[in-house]
Design a protein around this motif. Structure first.
Motif, PDB file in Angstrom:
ATOM      1  N   GLU A 191     -55.483  43.070  79.915  1.00 23.02           N
ATOM      2  CA  GLU A 191     -55.149  42.857  78.503  1.00 23.02           C
ATOM      3  C   GLU A 191     -53.643  42.779  78.292  1.00 23.02           C
ATOM      4  N   ILE A 192     -52.886  43.542  79.047  1.00 24.22           N
ATOM      5  CA  ILE A 192     -51.429  43.495  78.922  1.00 24.22           C
ATOM      6  C   ILE A 192     -50.889  42.154  79.419  1.00 24.22           C
ATOM      7  N   VAL A 193     -51.403  41.668  80.541  1.00 23.87           N
ATOM      8  CA  VAL A 193     -50.928  40.387  81.082  1.00 23.87           C
ATOM      9  C   VAL A 193     -51.130  39.256  80.075  1.00 23.87           C
ATOM     10  N   ASP A 197     -58.053  40.512  74.308  1.00 27.92           N
ATOM     11  CA  ASP A 197     -59.189  41.271  74.815  1.00 27.92           C
ATOM     12  C   ASP A 197     -59.517  40.830  76.243  1.00 27.92           C
ATOM     13  N   TRP A 198     -59.871  41.791  77.083  1.00 28.04           N
ATOM     14  CA  TRP A 198     -60.050  41.487  78.494  1.00 28.04           C
ATOM     15  C   TRP A 198     -61.137  40.460  78.765  1.00 28.04           C
ATOM     16  N   ARG A 199     -62.194  40.433  77.930  1.00 26.96           N
ATOM     17  CA  ARG A 199     -63.258  39.445  78.149  1.00 26.96           C
ATOM     18  C   ARG A 199     -62.741  38.030  77.977  1.00 26.96           C
ATOM     19  N   ASP A 200     -61.891  37.823  76.963  1.00 27.88           N
ATOM     20  CA  ASP A 200     -61.295  36.509  76.774  1.00 27.88           C
ATOM     21  C   ASP A 200     -60.289  36.202  77.881  1.00 27.88           C
TER      22      ASP A 200
END
Length: 297
Positions: A191-193, A197-200
């Motif tokens: 998510e930081i990179v 949202d991590w799923r996207d």
């Protein structure tokens, strides 16, 4: 062969009566030494599982460097890619009080100074996968730039960014990601990179050309995707004693699976299994007796 490319640190764990504040004094009760470094922990696991391994890194001309190389040699890891240099080896000084509270000071030493002309390219050419993890880059970007050059020539690259590289953001990490085959972040790092949202972010990672993404979700297990197959893989039951190196252990299991031509779901199960067993022991390299194949039998 699978090679690692990352920092080599000797973890010096000091058990202390208290963690001093400014102008306070305390005393050391005991000291314990453990070879460390994220990629190095993963390579130690793979070597224990019978995979041919090597390492690209740098140590100083000191006792810490001799300990770090000696641990690899005892595990039959090829050390021809480790550069011996003048200066200090990387050290993490970890102060732990009686309540288990910690304070950590990291001296990267020569870790941040790996130049392209120091790389043993024979190791690069012989490796099926080169597993990379982050350098702190406090002393300069030489090692990060060398990783990009190695990634361009490697057959396949796996990358666990850790927080130091995640905090570079997509702009700072994009050149390395575009050369990456297998991306192994945890949820927060992903998510930081990408700033979403991590799923996207999984889909955005594939759009850069990354073939396989395995997102570590802690107690929830992991999520794996190759752009076609997408699946949550549950964690194995565990009684944690020491969670140090859990992510590195997952990486060792996952890469073991890929190297044995297993699919991404089976590889994820092996990664989860290895991590669940490691955290029931003390130490980030306590892989003895763990059978990765037990996860898929």
């Amino acid at each position: 062969m699978i090679a690692g490319f990352g920092a080599l640190n000797l973890d010096k764990i000091y058990l202390v009566d208290k963690i001093p504040s400014k102008d306070e004094e305390g005393f050391v009760i005991d000291v314990d030494l453990h070879p460390g470094g994220s990629a190095a922990n993963t390579i130690a696991g793979l070597a224990t599982f019978g995979v041919r391994t090597s390492f690209i890194g740098k140590v100083g001309s000191d006792e810490e460097g001799r300990i770090l190389i000696g641990d690899f040699e005892n595990r039959r890891v090829d050390t021809s890619g480790i550069i011996r240099a003048e200066g200090r080896s990387g050290v993490a000084m970890i102060f732990v009080d009686r309540e288990g509270e910690r304070a950590i000071l990291v001296d990267p030493g020569v870790n941040d100074t790996i130049r392209e002309d120091e790389i043993n390219w024979d190791v690069v050419e012989k490796s099926e996968i080169i597993h990379m993890t982050s350098f702190i880059c406090r002393m300069g970007d030489d090692s990060f730039r060398s990783q990009i050059r190695v990634a361009k020539r490697a057959e396949r690259v796996s990358l666990d960014p850790g927080m130091p590289y995640a905090e570079k953001g997509l702009k700072g990490l994009e050149r390395l990601l575009k050369e990456t085959t297998v991306f192994l972040p945890n949820r927060k790092e992903l998510e930081i990179v990408f700033g979403m949202d991590w799923r996207d972010a999984v889909g955005e990672t594939h759009s850069l050309g990354v073939e396989i993404v395995a997102v570590k979700l802690g107690k929830e297990g992991c999520f794996v995707s190759d752009g076609g197959t997408e699946e949550f893989v549950k964690a194995f039951p565990s009684n944690p004693v020491d969670t140090t190196g859990a992510g590195d252990a997952f990486n060792a299991g996952f890469l073991y699976g890929l190297q044995r031509n297993k699919d991404i779901v089976e590889s994820a199960k092996i990664g989860n299994y290895v991590a669940s067993k490691l955290i029931e022991r003390v130490g980030a390299r306590s892989y003895g007796g763990i059978d990765p194949e037990s996860a898929v039998r």
